[in-house]
Design an enzyme around this catalytic site. Structure first.
Site, PDB file in Angstrom:
ATOM      1  N   CYS A 154      28.555  22.850 -17.880  1.00 32.18           N
ATOM      2  CA  CYS A 154      29.131  21.687 -17.701  1.00 32.18           C
ATOM      3  C   CYS A 154      29.587  20.636 -18.768  1.00 32.18           C
ATOM      4  O   CYS A 154      30.566  19.663 -18.725  1.00 32.18           O
ATOM      5  CB  CYS A 154      27.996  20.773 -16.693  1.00 32.18           C
ATOM      6  SG  CYS A 154      26.511  20.580 -17.745  1.00 32.18           S
ATOM      7  N   HIS A 179      23.234  17.375 -15.901  1.00 27.89           N
ATOM      8  CA  HIS A 179      24.562  17.826 -15.649  1.00 27.89           C
ATOM      9  C   HIS A 179      25.595  16.718 -16.099  1.00 27.89           C
ATOM     10  O   HIS A 179      25.359  15.607 -16.156  1.00 27.89           O
ATOM     11  CB  HIS A 179      24.806  17.818 -14.110  1.00 27.89           C
ATOM     12  CG  HIS A 179      26.181  18.328 -13.605  1.00 27.89           C
ATOM     13  ND1 HIS A 179      26.670  19.509 -13.899  1.00 27.89           N
ATOM     14  CD2 HIS A 179      27.146  17.541 -12.792  1.00 27.89           C
ATOM     15  CE1 HIS A 179      27.822  19.542 -13.469  1.00 27.89           C
ATOM     16  NE2 HIS A 179      28.196  18.420 -12.513  1.00 27.89           N
ATOM     17  N   GLN A 184      33.941  24.229 -11.928  1.00 34.05           N
ATOM     18  CA  GLN A 184      32.866  24.867 -12.681  1.00 34.05           C
ATOM     19  C   GLN A 184      32.486  26.175 -12.001  1.00 34.05           C
ATOM     20  O   GLN A 184      31.553  26.047 -10.988  1.00 34.05           O
ATOM     21  CB  GLN A 184      31.609  23.835 -13.016  1.00 34.05           C
ATOM     22  CG  GLN A 184      30.622  24.609 -14.120  1.00 34.05           C
ATOM     23  CD  GLN A 184      29.468  23.703 -14.206  1.00 34.05           C
ATOM     24  OE1 GLN A 184      29.545  22.533 -14.052  1.00 34.05           O
ATOM     25  NE2 GLN A 184      28.467  24.345 -14.731  1.00 34.05           N
ATOM     26  N   ASP A 196      33.949  16.189 -11.802  1.00 36.19           N
ATOM     27  CA  ASP A 196      32.609  16.851 -11.780  1.00 36.19           C
ATOM     28  C   ASP A 196      33.160  18.188 -11.209  1.00 36.19           C
ATOM     29  O   ASP A 196      33.375  18.394 -10.039  1.00 36.19           O
ATOM     30  CB  ASP A 196      31.933  16.371 -11.029  1.00 36.19           C
ATOM     31  CG  ASP A 196      30.362  16.754 -10.671  1.00 36.19           C
ATOM     32  OD1 ASP A 196      30.344  18.238 -11.184  1.00 36.19           O
ATOM     33  OD2 ASP A 196      29.486  16.240 -10.071  1.00 36.19           O
TER      34      ASP A 196
END
Length: 232
Positions: free
Chosen positions: A95, A169, A89, A184
């Site tokens: 996100c 997030h 990211q 993630d």
């Protein structure tokens, strides 16, 4: 150079389903809320489930844990399947979109797409890239950016301004090759959480979500969303 910023997506399953549908994913699979973590409430989630998204607060406790985990795993060297699609990211507030890309890209065998799907095209064009190259490619993808912007303004709450710091997030949990992966975009690599299966993905992902919650017991801002085949 300033990193680009998008408006944050709301953790709203209808908005998320519409978002991926606008990008050419057929609505045979849909996002829906997971209302509770006990077996009875989990049994109400339509099956099969091919991905689980967790929205959680980024607190000091979490940041300290994340740093610790990264150091530990650098030494331990996890075995990550080359079939895992992972994207970094680099866009502020993106996100939600990164989580959706992780959910979809790792389940192409299950999901169906329109022939001219911008999302399918993005995944195909970036398959052989590194996670960093995929991130740069996403920064330039107008169809995903425009769909993200319109989806971010569709939620039930007013979208915050671009400059507002959002400390919530999104991450995704998927099953690749019988292993549960936490994906993630803020982390340097996928995290392996042991074995899983198509039948137990929801329960296995929820066990990890419970660990996130236990780390910040005072926090209530956790949301779990499942990508299921049957309609909600």
């Amino acid at each position: 150079m300033d990193c680009p910023r998008w408006l944050p997506l709301e953790s709203n399953p209808e908005v998320m389903t519409k978002f991926v549908n606008c990008l050419g994913m057929k609505s045979t699979w849909q996002f829906g809320d997971v209302y509770g973590l006990d077996p009875e409430l989990l049994s109400m989630v339509p099956k099969p489930v091919c991905a689980v998204l967790l929205l959680f607060p980024v607190t000091e406790k979490y940041e300290a844990f994340k740093q610790e985990e990264e150091e530990k795993l650098k030494d331990q060297q996890q075995k990550v399947s080359p079939d895992v699609y992972f994207i970094k990211q680099t866009i502020g507030n993106a996100c939600g979109t990164i989580g959706l890309i992780h959910a979809v890209a790792n389940n192409q065998a299950h999901l169906e797409f329109e022939s001219n799907s911008p999302l399918k095209k993005f995944i195909e064009q970036t398959t052989k890239m590194t996670p960093e190259e995929r991130a740069t490619f996403l920064e330039k993808d107008e169809s995903i950016r425009v769909t993200h912007e319109s989806s971010a303004q569709e939620g039930q709450t007013e979208a915050p301004s671009l400059d507002e710091k959002v400390n919530l997030h999104f991450i995704a949990f998927v099953n690749v090759g019988g292993h549960l992966y936490e994906l993630d975009g803020r982390k340097p690599f996928p995290i392996v959480h042991g074995k899983t299966s198509e039948d137990t993905l929801l329960e296995d992902a929820v066990k990890v979500c419970k660990v996130f919650m236990a780390r910040d017991p005072q926090e209530v801002r956790f949301t779990i969303i499942a990508l299921s085949k049957d309609s909600y």
